[in-house]
Scaffold this active site. Structure first.
Site, short mmCIF file in Angstrom:
data_model
loop_
_atom_site.label_atom_id
_atom_site.label_comp_id
_atom_site.label_asym_id
_atom_site.label_seq_id
_atom_site.Cartn_x
_atom_site.Cartn_y
_atom_site.Cartn_z
N GLU A 127 69.84 -5.63 40.93
CA GLU A 127 68.65 -5.26 40.15
C GLU A 127 67.95 -4.11 40.85
O GLU A 127 67.72 -4.14 42.05
CB GLU A 127 67.68 -6.44 40.03
N ASP A 163 60.87 -26.64 29.54
CA ASP A 163 61.46 -25.34 29.89
C ASP A 163 62.96 -25.33 29.58
O ASP A 163 63.49 -24.34 29.07
CB ASP A 163 61.23 -25.07 31.38
N ALA A 182 55.50 -3.63 31.74
CA ALA A 182 54.82 -4.32 30.65
C ALA A 182 54.46 -3.34 29.54
O ALA A 182 53.84 -2.31 29.78
CB ALA A 182 53.56 -5.01 31.18
#
Length: 310
Positions: A16, A157, A50
């Site tokens: 990543e 979840d 975001a």
């Protein structure tokens, strides 16, 4: 190439990266990617700000990855995103040859209690992408072995994870988890719940005290196991690791350099042992948060034997 299918054949290695905020960082990134590519990762993912605040930089990084050889996987959130905006952005990714994504809700904007967009959850995004694009995108989704902090229970979840699968997701990228016993319980539980997607494990290298504590507590509510907690305590930077220097930039702790060096060395060894444990469990992939640094990640890969250069 379908990563989910490849994971059924062998354990994948991936990294990543994040879009650098400075021009110099962006200039250095192709070199970092080139070094990481020595280990032949099947894919490299890139984070997404975001509301798409750095979507331009994200797309640029995805093109760097694509040019270097691995499959680029873009993170994608619903924060401040409308249906029209999401479709416009995804059309652009497809036009640029990026057809793999990690579908996320994303962190709520500071001071807000909603996503400020058309969708509230990643489950909605997965269904929208599947309905609009069919199999044009391969979709990864997040999995939280300790449960997402916004979810009322671990069971809830897991049921959401099953819903992501039912909506068309292809594989799981997990949040970091240092509690191996909890990870084993979670892995058993999701399989009992009918979640059959391959599991690609997210691992953050332990290199820096403040970054480790921040990553665990600021967003994820992760347990730091006894070994990790003791390691932090042994090398604690007084008065605290978040502000270890005075106004002139000089270390307040007289043993600062020694502690930083020893913590990093022990942290790399801790990360290597964690990789050993995950591999022994038969996970489908190891996804290393490279933190845009290739030297430390290279050492971890070579010590762990994840890849040889032959």
């Amino acid at each position: 190439m379908k990563l989910a299918e490849a994971m059924k054949e062998k354990m994948l290695l991936s990294f990543e990266l994040f879009p650098p905020k400075t021009e110099k960082g962006m200039e250095n990134l192709p070199g970092t990617i080139e070094h990481l590519c020595r280990y032949k990762p099947e894919y490299i993912s890139c984070t997404y700000g975001a509301g798409g605040g750095n979507v331009g930089a994200n797309r640029e990084v995805c093109q760097m990855i694509k040019k270097a050889g691995p499959i680029p996987v873009t993170h994608f959130t619903v924060i401040r995103n409308t249906k029209e905006g999401i479709k416009e952005q995804l059309d652009q990714y497809l036009a640029e040859g990026v057809d793999h994504m990690l579908a996320l809700r994303g962190d709520l904007p500071l001071g807000e209690t909603t996503t400020c967009g058309d969708f509230d959850y990643a489950t909605d995004l997965v269904k929208f992408v599947k309905d609009q694009y069919g199999d044009k995108f391969e979709i990864a989704v997040a999995g939280s072995p300790e449960g997402h902090i916004a979810c009322r229970s671990l069971e809830a979840d897991i049921s959401v994870l099953r819903q992501k699968q039912d909506n068309g997701a292809d594989y799981i990228m997990t949040q970091l988890c240092w509690d191996m016993e909890q990870f084993k319980r979670w892995l058993d539980a999701i399989r009992k719940a009918g979640v059959t997607m391959p599991v690609d494990v997210g691992i953050m290298p332990i290199l820096d005290q403040a970054a480790t504590i921040n990553m665990a507590l600021s967003r994820n509510g992760c347990v730091m196991d006894r070994e990790l907690s003791r390691m932090i305590s042994r090398h604690w930077l007084f008065p605290n690791p978040f502000n270890p220097k005075d106004s002139d930039g000089k270390p307040l702790d007289m043993f600062y350099d020694k502690k930083v060096k020893e913590f990093k060395e022990e942290g790399i060894e801790y990360t290597v042992r964690q990789i050993d444990e995950y591999r022994a469990l038969g996970v489908n992939g190891i996804h290393l948060y490279a933190l845009n640094k290739w030297k430390d990640v290279s050492e971890i890969i070579e010590r762990s034997g994840l890849r040889t250069l032959v």
